[in-house]
Write a protein that holds these residues in place. Sequence first.
Motif, mmCIF file in Angstrom:
data_model
loop_
_atom_site.group_PDB
_atom_site.id
_atom_site.type_symbol
_atom_site.label_atom_id
_atom_site.label_comp_id
_atom_site.label_asym_id
_atom_site.label_seq_id
_atom_site.Cartn_x
_atom_site.Cartn_y
_atom_site.Cartn_z
ATOM 1 N N GLU A 1 35.841 41.747 39.623
ATOM 2 C CA GLU A 1 35.823 42.976 40.419
ATOM 3 C C GLU A 1 34.399 43.483 40.632
ATOM 4 O OE1 GLU A 1 37.455 47.544 40.084
ATOM 5 O OE2 GLU A 1 38.628 45.954 39.139
ATOM 6 N N ASN A 2 33.565 43.347 39.605
ATOM 7 C CA ASN A 2 32.167 43.772 39.703
ATOM 8 C C ASN A 2 31.426 42.990 40.792
ATOM 9 O OD1 ASN A 2 29.746 45.152 38.901
ATOM 10 N ND2 ASN A 2 29.157 43.294 37.806
ATOM 11 N N GLU A 3 31.703 41.685 40.895
ATOM 12 C CA GLU A 3 31.068 40.853 41.912
ATOM 13 C C GLU A 3 31.467 41.295 43.316
ATOM 14 O OE1 GLU A 3 30.688 36.628 39.579
ATOM 15 O OE2 GLU A 3 32.672 37.239 40.283
ATOM 16 N N VAL A 4 32.735 41.596 43.493
ATOM 17 C CA VAL A 4 33.213 42.072 44.793
ATOM 18 C C VAL A 4 32.545 43.398 45.134
ATOM 19 C CG1 VAL A 4 35.232 42.831 46.102
ATOM 20 C CG2 VAL A 4 35.402 40.845 44.598
ATOM 21 N N ASN A 5 32.495 44.305 44.166
ATOM 22 C CA ASN A 5 31.881 45.616 44.407
ATOM 23 C C ASN A 5 30.407 45.498 44.772
ATOM 24 O OD1 ASN A 5 34.309 46.895 43.863
ATOM 25 N ND2 ASN A 5 33.814 47.252 41.707
ATOM 26 N N GLN A 6 29.684 44.586 44.120
ATOM 27 C CA GLN A 6 28.262 44.407 44.405
ATOM 28 C C GLN A 6 27.997 43.823 45.788
ATOM 29 O OE1 GLN A 6 25.637 42.517 41.555
ATOM 30 N NE2 GLN A 6 27.059 43.037 39.903
ATOM 31 N N LYS B 1 30.339 43.617 48.551
ATOM 32 C CA LYS B 1 31.161 44.074 49.678
ATOM 33 C C LYS B 1 30.315 44.707 50.781
ATOM 34 C CE LYS B 1 35.366 46.045 51.237
ATOM 35 N NZ LYS B 1 35.280 45.439 52.533
ATOM 36 N N LYS B 2 29.362 45.538 50.418
ATOM 37 C CA LYS B 2 28.552 46.208 51.449
ATOM 38 C C LYS B 2 27.761 45.196 52.291
ATOM 39 C CE LYS B 2 24.723 47.258 48.326
ATOM 40 N NZ LYS B 2 24.036 48.306 47.608
ATOM 41 N N GLN C 1 40.582 39.637 47.987
ATOM 42 C CA GLN C 1 39.677 40.491 47.216
ATOM 43 C C GLN C 1 38.817 41.410 48.086
ATOM 44 O OE1 GLN C 1 38.448 37.115 44.221
ATOM 45 N NE2 GLN C 1 38.368 39.142 43.225
ATOM 46 N N TYR C 2 38.460 40.955 49.277
ATOM 47 C CA TYR C 2 37.661 41.799 50.165
ATOM 48 C C TYR C 2 38.526 42.524 51.196
ATOM 49 C CZ TYR C 2 33.330 39.748 48.400
ATOM 50 O OH TYR C 2 32.286 39.358 47.609
#
Length: 186
Positions: free
Chosen positions: A153-158, A160-161, A183-184
């Motif tokens: 989840e941390n990787e996706v959050n980092q 996504k932008k 996930q995205y």
Amino acid sequence: MTTAAVITLHQVDNYGTQLQAYATQEKLKQYFDNVVLIDYRRPDTYGKGLVDSFAKGNPVKALAFLPNLLAMEESVRRLPQQISEPHGKDVSQRIGFQKSSTNFADVYVSGSDQVWNFRMEQGSIHACYLDFAPDGKPKYAYASSFGRSHLDENEVNQSKKYIDRFDMISVREQSGVDILNDQYGY
């Protein structure tokens, strides 16, 4: 004349990496007048940095890895120059990369290869997500790879932008499609 700037893994002391960069460049030449490989090199992907990365501080492992490194460097040296020589802007250091003029292309491309592999990249490498590409310029992912079937989840959050800024995304594995969908949320 349309210029495409490509960021990929291309100067790793690895025969396959060199060939994928060359193939990517040649494929994109079918669509753009000028294709420039951005010379972005992580210190842990060649020479002493690669040995240190493999050995993780263990001098015995470093010594054991040295013949492999020399063999890899020799195989890359034997590649034809059009494959083994980087083309384009020298942005080998992140600091220098930030300061360099990045508004030199009409289109920006990330890929192919495992440019979005957090584990291999030791965390998100924002340049591989085209964080430097100017707003208003097209941003494409070409056969990009996450290198696995699920992200934390941390990787996706980092990331996504950055992923949200792409105009078009192609990935090379079904697992990449699944990550983008599940996930995205694409």
